[in-house]
Scaffold this motif. Structure first.
Motif, PDB file in Angstrom:
ATOM      1  N   UNK A 246      20.360  24.675   9.043  1.00  0.00           N
ATOM      2  CA  UNK A 246      19.577  24.393   8.533  1.00  0.00           C
ATOM      3  C   UNK A 246      21.057  23.870   8.166  1.00  0.00           C
ATOM      4  N   UNK A 247      21.249  23.186   6.580  1.00  0.00           N
ATOM      5  CA  UNK A 247      22.498  22.715   5.661  1.00  0.00           C
ATOM      6  C   UNK A 247      22.791  24.213   5.174  1.00  0.00           C
ATOM      7  N   UNK A 248      24.238  24.843   4.979  1.00  0.00           N
ATOM      8  CA  UNK A 248      24.065  25.627   3.819  1.00  0.00           C
ATOM      9  C   UNK A 248      25.513  24.787   3.443  1.00  0.00           C
ATOM     10  N   UNK A 249      25.740  25.633   1.988  1.00  0.00           N
ATOM     11  CA  UNK A 249      27.207  25.269   1.414  1.00  0.00           C
ATOM     12  C   UNK A 249      27.133  24.085   0.659  1.00  0.00           C
ATOM     13  N   UNK A 250      25.833  23.717  -0.190  1.00  0.00           N
ATOM     14  CA  UNK A 250      24.894  22.192  -0.779  1.00  0.00           C
ATOM     15  C   UNK A 250      25.231  21.628   0.107  1.00  0.00           C
ATOM     16  N   UNK A 251      25.264  21.654   0.935  1.00  0.00           N
ATOM     17  CA  UNK A 251      24.670  20.215   2.244  1.00  0.00           C
ATOM     18  C   UNK A 251      26.076  20.361   3.290  1.00  0.00           C
ATOM     19  N   UNK A 252      27.413  21.216   3.071  1.00  0.00           N
ATOM     20  CA  UNK A 252      28.326  20.234   3.323  1.00  0.00           C
ATOM     21  C   UNK A 252      28.377  21.040   5.106  1.00  0.00           C
ATOM     22  N   UNK A 253      27.869  21.286   5.495  1.00  0.00           N
ATOM     23  CA  UNK A 253      27.999  21.886   6.205  1.00  0.00           C
ATOM     24  C   UNK A 253      26.016  22.089   7.026  1.00  0.00           C
ATOM     25  N   UNK A 254      26.674  22.404   8.568  1.00  0.00           N
ATOM     26  CA  UNK A 254      24.754  22.174   8.967  1.00  0.00           C
ATOM     27  C   UNK A 254      25.070  23.468  10.248  1.00  0.00           C
ATOM     28  N   UNK A 255      24.265  24.006   9.515  1.00  0.00           N
ATOM     29  CA  UNK A 255      24.444  26.109  10.138  1.00  0.00           C
ATOM     30  C   UNK A 255      23.646  25.899  10.950  1.00  0.00           C
ATOM     31  N   UNK A 256      24.140  26.717  12.447  1.00  0.00           N
ATOM     32  CA  UNK A 256      21.981  26.799  14.349  1.00  0.00           C
ATOM     33  C   UNK A 256      23.381  28.333  14.154  1.00  0.00           C
TER      34      UNK A 256
END
Length: 435
Positions: free
Chosen positions: A223-233
């Protein structure tokens, strides 16, 4: 008799320890947090913040601060590992707010810890970094620091994780070892620019969801995190790593090999990963007790009920633990009440945590089953094609389990149970006594 202000040590400055410090400061007590790391140490990865947590953050006056740092996902999508087809969605936005009054968020762990750290300091907690604790003494209620100092308190709270040192004082005659899962996990993040540069995966950023590809002995939660700055896996797979460590470097080629049969879309995302961390997945067996023989030392969070991450409730339950303690200790009249109130804390929290711990363990079997008839029936169940009264194998979407999990208010539950307890004590003609 008026309220008594007590001196409390919290051992561990992770998410649970800091949230507990906030709750106890709001209750008016003196709080010292001892954190062994020299700086805030949460790794660069994401964590889910369900409604049963966001309601508590709101009670602490932190809702708006968190809202600036989070992603509000539309759904948790359970996906077929090989094709990416959605097996069953759990609607989150705006459904969670409509049903339970509070949202389901996604956040970077480091942002979560920093927000709680700042709030704890503002609330007046004394948070000491680089304070390594050798142990605590139940007979004297003292904290023994690595630097030789010995500090005395009225109450000590162990928020020091699955390999807790405080647990030795709570359970002096038992050795408790983590139950190591047959799986370990990789954690990684991909910058938004890399995701958006590829039209075949950019949709994962533009329509934020929490996606979980499930297959035999493996899954990928992303899912995306940090207001969409990163995609987390987060990628669960068979294997082992050091228990309790979150920062063991992972092998990228090994990682990609584990998921070579997965959906081409998520494999394209994995190709964009530059480095990953690896750690063992472990939980704790059910403990005999959470409170020490003196009644003045207790455990919270992973120190008491470490659970596998398959329900995304580990941190949430630690925050609930802290909220419960804060409420129970709000109007304490004497330090002599501490043992009874800690006994009540354990009585309130243990059943809920053990159900969630068990549910997280069961999700490992539900998600990781091999292809076949049982898997086909699971998928039909997740799609809602269930016999009357049957439990949804997607526990987040189950009509009975979901409201029990997400609709829980730890503060009002503690307040209610404390009222019942005090009323019972008055009817017995006694002060609050040990349970």
């Amino acid at each position: 008799m008026g309220k008594t202000i007590i001196n409390i040590a919290v051992i561990g400055g992770g998410l649970g320890g800091l949230a507990t410090a906030i709750a106890l400061r709001r209750a008016g007590h003196n709080v010292t947090v001892y954190e062994g790391a020299d700086e805030l140490a949460e790794v660069g990865a994401g964590i889910q913040v369900p409604p049963n947590t966001s309601r508590l953050l709101d009670a602490y006056g932190l809702f708006d601060r968190f809202a600036k740092k989070v992603v509000w996902p539309a759904n948790i999508n359970m996906r077929r590992y090989s094709s990416g087809d959605i097996i069953g969605p759990t609607p989150l936005k705006p459904k969670m707010q409509e049903l339970y009054g509070y949202p389901y968020w996604l956040i970077h762990r480091a942002d979560y810890q920093r927000l709680l750290f700042d709030a704890a300091i503002e609330a007046g907690a004394n948070v000491i970094l680089g304070a390594r604790v050798n142990g605590v003494d139940d007979s004297t209620i003292t904290v023994h620091l690595e630097n030789g100092k010995v500090e005395k308190f009225d109450l000590i709270i162990g928020a020091d994780g699955i390999r807790s040192n405080v647990r030795l004082a709570v359970m002096p005659n038992e050795e408790v070892l983590p139950r190591v899962s047959t799986n370990c996990a990789y954690r990684a993040t991909v910058p938004a620019a890399k995701m958006r540069a590829d039209p075949k995966v950019s949709f994962l950023m533009d329509d934020p969801n929490s996606n979980c590809w499930i297959g035999y002995r493996r899954h990928i939660m992303a899912y995306p995190i940090r207001n969409g700055e990163l995609y987390n896996l987060v990628m669960s797979h068979p294997g082992a790593a050091a228990v309790g460590r979150w920062n063991e470097p992972g092998n990228l080629e090994e990682m990609k090999t584990h998921y070579r049969h997965f959906d081409p879309t998520i494999r394209r995302v994995l190709e964009k990963v530059d480095n990953c961390l690896k750690w063992t997945l472990a939980d704790l067996p059910v403990l005999s007790n959470w409170v020490s023989p003196s009644g003045r030392i207790c455990l919270i969070g992973d120190a008491a009920h470490a659970m596998l991450p398959y329900l995304a409730q580990g941190a949430a339950q630690a925050v609930e633990d802290g909220a419960t303690l804060g409420e129970l200790l709000t109007d304490i009249k004497s330090v002599d009440e501490i043992p009874a109130l800690l006994g009540l804390y354990e009585k309130i929290r243990r059943p809920r945590c053990e159900i969630i711990q068990k549910g997280a363990y069961e999700n490992g079997d539900i998600w990781h089953m091999p292809d076949g008839e049982t898997q086909v029936q699971r998928d039909l169940g997740m799609k809602g094609q269930l016999p009357a009264g049957a439990k949804n194998p997607n526990q987040w979407g189950d009509g009975n389990f979901q409201p029990w999990l997400f609709g829980h208010n730890a503060i009002t539950e503690a307040r209610k149970r404390l009222g019942e307890f005090r009323k019972g004590s008055e009817q017995n003609g006694t002060e609050v006594a040990r349970l």
